[in-house]
Design a protein around this motif. Structure first.
Motif, PDB file in Angstrom:
ATOM      1  N   UNK A 159      -8.146  25.937  30.721  1.00  0.00           N
ATOM      2  CA  UNK A 159      -8.168  27.386  30.836  1.00  0.00           C
ATOM      3  C   UNK A 159      -7.216  28.079  29.860  1.00  0.00           C
ATOM      4  N   UNK A 160      -7.025  27.522  28.675  1.00  0.00           N
ATOM      5  CA  UNK A 160      -6.155  28.220  27.732  1.00  0.00           C
ATOM      6  C   UNK A 160      -6.913  29.394  27.142  1.00  0.00           C
ATOM      7  N   UNK A 161      -6.243  30.452  26.894  1.00  0.00           N
ATOM      8  CA  UNK A 161      -6.900  31.647  26.397  1.00  0.00           C
ATOM      9  C   UNK A 161      -7.015  31.567  24.874  1.00  0.00           C
ATOM     10  N   UNK A 162      -8.168  31.745  24.402  1.00  0.00           N
ATOM     11  CA  UNK A 162      -8.428  31.763  22.970  1.00  0.00           C
ATOM     12  C   UNK A 162      -8.471  33.226  22.562  1.00  0.00           C
ATOM     13  N   UNK A 163      -8.283  33.495  21.266  1.00  0.00           N
ATOM     14  CA  UNK A 163      -8.334  34.885  20.838  1.00  0.00           C
ATOM     15  C   UNK A 163      -9.696  35.506  21.055  1.00  0.00           C
ATOM     16  N   UNK A 164      -9.759  36.770  20.929  1.00  0.00           N
ATOM     17  CA  UNK A 164     -11.022  37.479  21.096  1.00  0.00           C
ATOM     18  C   UNK A 164     -12.032  37.025  20.049  1.00  0.00           C
ATOM     19  N   UNK A 165     -13.268  37.032  20.426  1.00  0.00           N
ATOM     20  CA  UNK A 165     -14.325  36.727  19.466  1.00  0.00           C
ATOM     21  C   UNK A 165     -14.963  38.022  19.025  1.00  0.00           C
ATOM     22  N   UNK A 166     -15.216  38.122  17.783  1.00  0.00           N
ATOM     23  CA  UNK A 166     -15.786  39.360  17.258  1.00  0.00           C
ATOM     24  C   UNK A 166     -17.254  39.138  16.956  1.00  0.00           C
ATOM     25  N   UNK A 167     -18.017  40.149  17.162  1.00  0.00           N
ATOM     26  CA  UNK A 167     -19.450  39.940  17.088  1.00  0.00           C
ATOM     27  C   UNK A 167     -20.074  40.431  15.811  1.00  0.00           C
TER      28      UNK A 167
ATOM     29  N   UNK B 200     -20.785  25.719  20.659  1.00  0.00           N
ATOM     30  CA  UNK B 200     -21.721  26.833  20.736  1.00  0.00           C
ATOM     31  C   UNK B 200     -21.399  27.896  19.698  1.00  0.00           C
ATOM     32  N   UNK B 201     -22.378  28.730  19.447  1.00  0.00           N
ATOM     33  CA  UNK B 201     -22.241  29.741  18.418  1.00  0.00           C
ATOM     34  C   UNK B 201     -22.547  31.102  19.031  1.00  0.00           C
ATOM     35  N   UNK B 202     -21.641  32.028  18.807  1.00  0.00           N
ATOM     36  CA  UNK B 202     -21.794  33.365  19.373  1.00  0.00           C
ATOM     37  C   UNK B 202     -22.241  34.316  18.295  1.00  0.00           C
ATOM     38  N   UNK B 203     -23.285  35.045  18.563  1.00  0.00           N
ATOM     39  CA  UNK B 203     -23.810  35.957  17.560  1.00  0.00           C
ATOM     40  C   UNK B 203     -24.219  37.245  18.262  1.00  0.00           C
TER      41      UNK B 203
ATOM     42  N   UNK C 105     -18.331  30.305  15.660  1.00  0.00           N
ATOM     43  CA  UNK C 105     -18.549  29.034  16.328  1.00  0.00           C
ATOM     44  C   UNK C 105     -17.346  28.639  17.172  1.00  0.00           C
ATOM     45  N   UNK C 106     -17.642  28.081  18.333  1.00  0.00           N
ATOM     46  CA  UNK C 106     -16.577  27.599  19.203  1.00  0.00           C
ATOM     47  C   UNK C 106     -16.870  26.140  19.529  1.00  0.00           C
TER      48      UNK C 106
ATOM     49  N   UNK D  95     -27.228  40.101  22.626  1.00  0.00           N
ATOM     50  CA  UNK D  95     -26.060  39.227  22.598  1.00  0.00           C
ATOM     51  C   UNK D  95     -26.571  37.800  22.688  1.00  0.00           C
ATOM     52  N   UNK D  96     -26.397  37.061  21.611  1.00  0.00           N
ATOM     53  CA  UNK D  96     -26.962  35.717  21.538  1.00  0.00           C
ATOM     54  C   UNK D  96     -25.893  34.651  21.543  1.00  0.00           C
ATOM     55  N   UNK D  97     -26.152  33.592  22.296  1.00  0.00           N
ATOM     56  CA  UNK D  97     -25.282  32.425  22.249  1.00  0.00           C
ATOM     57  C   UNK D  97     -26.170  31.211  22.034  1.00  0.00           C
ATOM     58  N   UNK D  98     -25.837  30.404  21.046  1.00  0.00           N
ATOM     59  CA  UNK D  98     -26.603  29.175  20.822  1.00  0.00           C
ATOM     60  C   UNK D  98     -25.763  27.994  21.265  1.00  0.00           C
ATOM     61  N   UNK D  99     -26.319  27.238  22.201  1.00  0.00           N
ATOM     62  CA  UNK D  99     -25.593  26.095  22.728  1.00  0.00           C
ATOM     63  C   UNK D  99     -26.085  24.850  22.007  1.00  0.00           C
ATOM     64  N   UNK D 100     -25.274  24.332  21.074  1.00  0.00           N
ATOM     65  CA  UNK D 100     -25.688  23.156  20.303  1.00  0.00           C
ATOM     66  C   UNK D 100     -25.594  21.896  21.125  1.00  0.00           C
TER      67      UNK D 100
END
Lengths: 358, 189
Positions: free
Chosen positions: A118-126, A176-179, A149-150, A185-190
């Protein structure tokens, strides 16, 4: 890797030259970034860059700085929104952009020492077309992506907030990739598994794509796990719509407390009610694994998703059922408990834990 | 995997470190000679470039300042710096690393908008190249074809724009904006 620079004491003129020289280093770095952005470097250029980077610490520093600044422009211009091919906007078909990512062999996933629970990662920008320059080991790689990508390491569980107010808990060995775009709002789960809590916005559907499987949410919480033959969806709040491309008309609703499997080839299967089972199966979000009559073999397989130290189970014990709650990062504690429960023994070596009949 | 790690480091630098470069330079100027400031900044980024994992780093600002401070101390030990009150300034720098002023906190949040304004303020052709490249996602080659320019020119414009943005990152807010306004008016195409 450090190259030491021998610097003699400076006279006034030399220090002025040095100021110019340092400024020139920054300019040179920017020129390299621009050049890489134009086209992949040929062998000669690559060698030139490698040599420049290797010759001075300051060159390497300036290069990272220039690359990061170029990347920052991506973020900044993305504030203006994402331009997509207008013909496809809004229709599910557009979601099948091909993202060809090489599937790594199982051994390739880097292992976290301890899960970063549960570590907090920085904000993701879209949004925006992002081009990032890669700092590869021997020189320079070049990566053009469509989004952010995360990736989690083996055993890592990470919480990631999204700019729209949604958030995701991302499980072990997941990529996964956030786009995010203006209209969707799209998320691709590789690969792997994630649980999403989606901020409500009917004008901007949230879609998770896992292979051909699709899950669409408006204001909900659900998990998606990508498996070999399809994707497993579990809904904890609200309702989602599931289907598999290209049969976009063949959709099923899945409600809170239900799970459903979307086969890549055959499409969505009928949902199954299993609220308690879902809660158990999502215990990983708190760094736990809960078993209620699971077979030892299945439990071991589950642990092996999170740990480099793999558990092997004697076939004679494989179908034994166990109950309990364990930490994802403590396969040894699990082996100890399971052995005690089943009157078995366990052996730990460098790379594995064996649970065997006594 | 190595490449992914390095990408993450670079993204982290973009989001968490670049914005603190200008305040760091302000501090360094009080302690070391002008010519050394640039070196220390570049060497700090070099240290950061060696990181394989930044997920554990709580504060990009603190990490940058601490790295720079370490480099300053190394120089002191090698007796390159002759500056009175260095020790006191170093101590103050420590405090600055951990506790940014409210202005600095606000500046961090506005960083993206600031960069956006800077991009908008680039000389016209440069700005167009940037916009087509970054917002519309055209390759440099496509930009060249669309604008009727040589690829060489497009690459130069990208480099030019990036240099200006880097200067702005180094200078911090006001001076950079003034420079851009000036640049925009007389900027050569």
């Amino acid at each position: 890797m450090g190259i030491s620079r021998r610097k003699p004491p400076l006279s006034v003129w030399e220090s002025m030259d040095r100021r110019d020289e340092s400024g020139m280093v920054n300019d040179r770095a920017a020129e390299w970034v621009a050049r890489i952005d134009a086209a992949p470097l040929d062998a000669a250029a690559q060698a030139e860059l490698d040599q420049w980077l290797a010759s001075d610490d300051r060159h390497r520093g300036a290069f990272l700085r220039a690359s990061a600044a170029w990347h920052l422009c991506d973020q900044a211009t993305a504030l203006g929104g994402h331009l997509r091919d207008a013909a496809h906007a809004g229709s599910p078909a557009f979601v099948t952009r091909s993202v060809v990512e090489a599937q790594d062999a199982p051994g390739d996933v880097p292992e976290a020492g301890r899960p970063h629970a549960l570590s907090r990662r920085g904000m993701l920008w879209g949004g925006g077309a992002l081009a990032a320059s890669l700092l590869a080991a021997a020189g320079l790689g070049f990566w053009k992506g469509g989004g952010e990508q995360v990736e989690t390491a083996l055993g890592e569980i990470r919480r990631v907030p999204f700019p729209d107010g949604s958030m995701a808990s991302i499980n072990t060995a997941t990529r996964l990739k956030i786009d995010f775009a203006a209209d969707v709002r799209m998320v691709e789960l590789d690969r792997g598994e994630a649980w999403f809590k989606v901020a409500k916005n009917k004008n901007r559907p949230f879609i998770v794509a896992a292979g051909e499987a699709r899950v669409r949410a408006v204001g909900t919480a659900f998990s998606v796990q990508r498996l070999d033959s399809g994707a497993d969806v579990q809904v904890t709040e609200g309702v989602v719509e599931i289907w598999a491309t290209p049969r976009t008309a063949d959709r099923i609703l899945v409600k809170a407390g239900e799970r459903a499997f979307i086969r890549y080839d055959a499409g969505p299967q009928a949902p199954v009610r299993d609220a308690a089972g879902i809660a158990r199966k999502l215990a990983w979000r708190d760094g736990a694994l809960k078993f209620e009559g699971t077979t030892l073999q299945e439990a071991a397989a589950e642990f092996n998703r999170y740990n480099g130290m793999k558990i092997e189970v004697d076939p004679a014990l494989a179908q034994e059922r166990i109950v309990g709650r364990f930490r994802t990062d403590e396969p040894d504690a699990f082996a100890r408990s399971a052995s005690a429960m089943l009157d078995a023994r366990f052996e730990m070596s460098d790379k594995r834990i064996l649970i065997a009949k006594n | 995997m190595d490449e992914d790690n390095r990408l993450k480091v670079m993204e982290w630098v973009a989001k968490e470190v670049l914005v603190h470069e200008a305040p760091l330079r302000s501090w360094l100027k009080r302690i070391v000679d002008g010519s050394e400031v640039e070196d220390i900044v570049q060497e700090s980024y070099c240290r950061i470039a060696g990181l394989t994992d930044v997920s554990h780093i709580r504060s990009g600002r603190a990490y940058l300042f601490t790295t720079a401070r370490m480099l300053v101390l190394e120089r002191i030990r090698r007796a390159r710096i002759v500056n009175i009150d260095t020790a006191l300034e170093l101590e103050k720098m420590d405090v600055a690393a951990e506790v940014p002023s409210p202005e600095q906190v606000a500046a961090g949040r506005l960083e993206l908008q600031r960069i956006r304004r800077l991009v908008d303020g680039l000389p016209e052709r440069c700005r167009k190249v940037f916009s087509m490249r970054k917002v519309e996602g055209l390759s440099q080659r496509e930009v060249a074809a669309t604008l009727g320019l040589s690829e060489h020119t497009v690459e130069n414009d990208v480099a030019k724009g990036l240099k200006l943005i880097l200067k702005a990152i180094a200078d911090g807010d006001q001076q950079a904006e003034a420079a851009f306004i000036g640049m925009g008016k007389h900027g050569s195409a």
